[in-house]
Design a protein around this motif. Sequence first.
Motif, PDB file in Angstrom:
ATOM      1  N   LEU A 282       0.783  -1.241   0.000  1.00  0.00           N
ATOM      2  CA  LEU A 282       0.000   0.000   0.000  1.00  0.00           C
ATOM      3  C   LEU A 282       0.819   1.298   0.000  1.00  0.00           C
ATOM      4  CD1 LEU A 282      -3.164  -0.821   2.114  1.00  0.00           C
ATOM      5  CD2 LEU A 282      -2.956  -0.496  -0.349  1.00  0.00           C
ATOM      6  N   PRO A 283       1.983   1.385   0.663  1.00  0.00           N
ATOM      7  CA  PRO A 283       2.702   2.670   0.637  1.00  0.00           C
ATOM      8  C   PRO A 283       2.984   3.229  -0.761  1.00  0.00           C
ATOM      9  CG  PRO A 283       3.549   1.322   2.400  1.00  0.00           C
ATOM     10  CD  PRO A 283       2.594   0.447   1.623  1.00  0.00           C
ATOM     11  N   PRO A 284       3.488   2.430  -1.723  1.00  0.00           N
ATOM     12  CA  PRO A 284       3.690   3.044  -3.044  1.00  0.00           C
ATOM     13  C   PRO A 284       2.376   3.409  -3.740  1.00  0.00           C
ATOM     14  CG  PRO A 284       4.427   0.745  -3.062  1.00  0.00           C
ATOM     15  CD  PRO A 284       4.050   1.086  -1.660  1.00  0.00           C
ATOM     16  N   VAL A 285       1.309   2.681  -3.442  1.00  0.00           N
ATOM     17  CA  VAL A 285       0.004   3.028  -4.028  1.00  0.00           C
ATOM     18  C   VAL A 285      -0.433   4.388  -3.508  1.00  0.00           C
ATOM     19  CG1 VAL A 285      -2.444   2.399  -4.130  1.00  0.00           C
ATOM     20  CG2 VAL A 285      -0.692   0.627  -4.366  1.00  0.00           C
ATOM     21  N   PHE A 286      -0.338   4.583  -2.188  1.00  0.00           N
ATOM     22  CA  PHE A 286      -0.722   5.873  -1.617  1.00  0.00           C
ATOM     23  C   PHE A 286       0.204   6.989  -2.097  1.00  0.00           C
ATOM     24  CE2 PHE A 286      -2.431   3.290   2.162  1.00  0.00           C
ATOM     25  CZ  PHE A 286      -3.669   3.160   1.559  1.00  0.00           C
ATOM     26  N   MET A 287       1.480   6.683  -2.198  1.00  0.00           N
ATOM     27  CA  MET A 287       2.449   7.694  -2.620  1.00  0.00           C
ATOM     28  C   MET A 287       2.213   8.120  -4.065  1.00  0.00           C
ATOM     29  SD  MET A 287       6.543   7.433  -2.431  1.00  0.00           S
ATOM     30  CE  MET A 287       7.578   8.768  -2.981  1.00  0.00           C
ATOM     31  N   SER A 288       1.705   7.231  -4.890  1.00  0.00           N
ATOM     32  CA  SER A 288       1.534   7.537  -6.314  1.00  0.00           C
ATOM     33  C   SER A 288       0.602   8.723  -6.548  1.00  0.00           C
ATOM     34  CB  SER A 288       1.035   6.308  -7.069  1.00  0.00           C
ATOM     35  OG  SER A 288      -0.269   5.965  -6.661  1.00  0.00           O
ATOM     36  N   THR A 289      -0.249   9.028  -5.588  1.00  0.00           N
ATOM     37  CA  THR A 289      -1.135  10.185  -5.749  1.00  0.00           C
ATOM     38  C   THR A 289      -0.340  11.488  -5.817  1.00  0.00           C
ATOM     39  OG1 THR A 289      -1.464  10.413  -3.358  1.00  0.00           O
ATOM     40  CG2 THR A 289      -3.045   9.031  -4.562  1.00  0.00           C
ATOM     41  N   GLY A 290       0.892  11.460  -5.340  1.00  0.00           N
ATOM     42  CA  GLY A 290       1.743  12.647  -5.393  1.00  0.00           C
ATOM     43  C   GLY A 290       2.065  13.087  -6.809  1.00  0.00           C
ATOM     44  N   PHE A 291       1.912  12.178  -7.767  1.00  0.00           N
ATOM     45  CA  PHE A 291       2.175  12.556  -9.161  1.00  0.00           C
ATOM     46  C   PHE A 291       1.173  13.586  -9.665  1.00  0.00           C
ATOM     47  CE2 PHE A 291       4.705   8.622  -9.205  1.00  0.00           C
ATOM     48  CZ  PHE A 291       5.878   9.140  -9.743  1.00  0.00           C
ATOM     49  N   LEU A 292       0.108  13.808  -8.916  1.00  0.00           N
ATOM     50  CA  LEU A 292      -0.840  14.863  -9.289  1.00  0.00           C
ATOM     51  C   LEU A 292      -0.185  16.243  -9.264  1.00  0.00           C
ATOM     52  CD1 LEU A 292      -4.084  13.622  -7.512  1.00  0.00           C
ATOM     53  CD2 LEU A 292      -3.637  13.731  -9.969  1.00  0.00           C
ATOM     54  N   MET A 293       0.961  16.365  -8.586  1.00  0.00           N
ATOM     55  CA  MET A 293       1.650  17.666  -8.568  1.00  0.00           C
ATOM     56  C   MET A 293       2.039  18.109  -9.971  1.00  0.00           C
ATOM     57  SD  MET A 293       5.558  17.077  -7.240  1.00  0.00           S
ATOM     58  CE  MET A 293       5.282  15.764  -6.095  1.00  0.00           C
ATOM     59  N   PHE A 294       2.195  17.146 -10.888  1.00  0.00           N
ATOM     60  CA  PHE A 294       2.602  17.502 -12.246  1.00  0.00           C
ATOM     61  C   PHE A 294       1.461  18.114 -13.058  1.00  0.00           C
ATOM     62  CE2 PHE A 294       5.874  14.434 -10.996  1.00  0.00           C
ATOM     63  CZ  PHE A 294       6.995  15.217 -11.248  1.00  0.00           C
ATOM     64  N   VAL A 295       0.281  18.216 -12.460  1.00  0.00           N
ATOM     65  CA  VAL A 295      -0.826  18.937 -13.088  1.00  0.00           C
ATOM     66  C   VAL A 295      -0.491  20.429 -13.112  1.00  0.00           C
ATOM     67  CG1 VAL A 295      -3.261  19.589 -12.774  1.00  0.00           C
ATOM     68  CG2 VAL A 295      -2.545  17.217 -12.453  1.00  0.00           C
ATOM     69  N   VAL A 296       0.238  20.876 -12.117  1.00  0.00           N
ATOM     70  CA  VAL A 296       0.631  22.286 -12.019  1.00  0.00           C
ATOM     71  C   VAL A 296       1.771  22.550 -13.011  1.00  0.00           C
ATOM     72  CG1 VAL A 296       1.535  24.073 -10.473  1.00  0.00           C
ATOM     73  CG2 VAL A 296      -0.009  22.308  -9.586  1.00  0.00           C
ATOM     74  N   PRO A 297       1.588  23.481 -13.932  1.00  0.00           N
ATOM     75  CA  PRO A 297       2.597  23.724 -14.974  1.00  0.00           C
ATOM     76  C   PRO A 297       4.005  24.036 -14.447  1.00  0.00           C
ATOM     77  CG  PRO A 297       0.564  24.870 -15.509  1.00  0.00           C
ATOM     78  CD  PRO A 297       0.392  24.303 -14.128  1.00  0.00           C
ATOM     79  N   GLU A 298       4.113  24.725 -13.307  1.00  0.00           N
ATOM     80  CA  GLU A 298       5.421  25.101 -12.768  1.00  0.00           C
ATOM     81  C   GLU A 298       6.251  23.891 -12.326  1.00  0.00           C
ATOM     82  OE1 GLU A 298       2.538  26.577 -11.577  1.00  0.00           O
ATOM     83  OE2 GLU A 298       2.759  28.369 -12.807  1.00  0.00           O
ATOM     84  N   VAL A 299       5.600  22.764 -12.107  1.00  0.00           N
ATOM     85  CA  VAL A 299       6.282  21.565 -11.617  1.00  0.00           C
ATOM     86  C   VAL A 299       6.785  20.705 -12.777  1.00  0.00           C
ATOM     87  CG1 VAL A 299       6.017  19.479 -10.202  1.00  0.00           C
ATOM     88  CG2 VAL A 299       4.872  21.579  -9.521  1.00  0.00           C
ATOM     89  N   ARG A 300       6.204  20.860 -13.933  1.00  0.00           N
ATOM     90  CA  ARG A 300       6.518  19.990 -15.073  1.00  0.00           C
ATOM     91  C   ARG A 300       7.964  20.120 -15.533  1.00  0.00           C
ATOM     92  NH1 ARG A 300       1.111  21.592 -18.164  1.00  0.00           N
ATOM     93  NH2 ARG A 300      -0.320  20.698 -16.644  1.00  0.00           N
ATOM     94  N   VAL A 301       8.524  18.969 -15.875  1.00  0.00           N
ATOM     95  CA  VAL A 301       9.875  18.883 -16.430  1.00  0.00           C
ATOM     96  C   VAL A 301       9.816  17.967 -17.643  1.00  0.00           C
ATOM     97  CG1 VAL A 301      11.067  19.287 -14.237  1.00  0.00           C
ATOM     98  CG2 VAL A 301      10.468  16.971 -14.888  1.00  0.00           C
ATOM     99  N   PRO A 302      10.845  17.974 -18.480  1.00  0.00           N
ATOM    100  CA  PRO A 302      10.835  17.059 -19.635  1.00  0.00           C
ATOM    101  C   PRO A 302      10.777  15.591 -19.188  1.00  0.00           C
ATOM    102  CG  PRO A 302      12.552  18.721 -19.877  1.00  0.00           C
ATOM    103  CD  PRO A 302      12.005  18.870 -18.493  1.00  0.00           C
ATOM    104  N   TRP A 303      10.149  14.763 -20.034  1.00  0.00           N
ATOM    105  CA  TRP A 303      10.018  13.330 -19.740  1.00  0.00           C
ATOM    106  C   TRP A 303      11.376  12.691 -19.486  1.00  0.00           C
ATOM    107  CZ3 TRP A 303       5.952  10.582 -18.354  1.00  0.00           C
ATOM    108  CH2 TRP A 303       4.691  11.084 -18.629  1.00  0.00           C
ATOM    109  N   SER A 304      12.377  13.110 -20.240  1.00  0.00           N
ATOM    110  CA  SER A 304      13.716  12.515 -20.087  1.00  0.00           C
ATOM    111  C   SER A 304      14.251  12.723 -18.669  1.00  0.00           C
ATOM    112  CB  SER A 304      14.684  13.092 -21.112  1.00  0.00           C
ATOM    113  OG  SER A 304      14.797  14.494 -20.956  1.00  0.00           O
ATOM    114  N   GLU A 305      13.983  13.884 -18.083  1.00  0.00           N
ATOM    115  CA  GLU A 305      14.443  14.164 -16.723  1.00  0.00           C
ATOM    116  C   GLU A 305      13.662  13.339 -15.708  1.00  0.00           C
ATOM    117  OE1 GLU A 305      14.561  18.372 -15.948  1.00  0.00           O
ATOM    118  OE2 GLU A 305      15.747  18.755 -17.753  1.00  0.00           O
ATOM    119  N   LEU A 306      12.363  13.164 -15.944  1.00  0.00           N
ATOM    120  CA  LEU A 306      11.553  12.330 -15.049  1.00  0.00           C
ATOM    121  C   LEU A 306      12.029  10.886 -15.073  1.00  0.00           C
ATOM    122  CD1 LEU A 306       7.816  13.417 -15.429  1.00  0.00           C
ATOM    123  CD2 LEU A 306       9.261  13.516 -13.410  1.00  0.00           C
TER     124      LEU A 306
END
Length: 162
Positions: free
Chosen positions: A37-61
């Motif tokens: 369950l911890p990685p499942v719960f943690m995966s919700t943090g990827f919602l931060m990439f909805v905010v344009p200021e947080v986005r980085v190129p796919w290669s960096e991710l």
Amino acid sequence: MLIKIGSLLIGVLFAVSIIVVRMKASNRPTNAKKILLPPVFMSTGFLMFVVPEVRVPWSELIEAFLVGVLFSIFLIKTSKFHVKNDEIYLKRSKAFIFILIGLLVIRTVMKIYLEKSINLPQTSGLFFTLAFGMILPWRIAMYVMYRRLVRRMEIGDVPTTT
């Protein structure tokens, strides 16, 4: 500057909380749900990439995720289980604490270096991705080890301690 110090302190607090949780976890039996369950719960943090200021190129991710996978090897190597009273426990490892502290130091140095060329929200997103890259393979490996031990217990191939 205050935000950078605050984010650094949050990282340290996160690492200390992982150490405390890991030490307490070795006192109670574990199960598949507690492992997965911890990685499942943690995966919700990827919602931060909805905010344009947080986005980085796919290669960096992808690079951040792969660095996390590389770091996870140390966590996987220090994670072992044992059977006590017919229940499965996570075995305490003194090396785990030192590895976690070492990874925190490496992560902090990387963060300080990267913040010179990447803004704080992007750095946060990359290090979240790195952390997820560490936790996901570590927990999957733990689950595989756990399932093997469960199978061995079912056929009576595991000595138990009391």
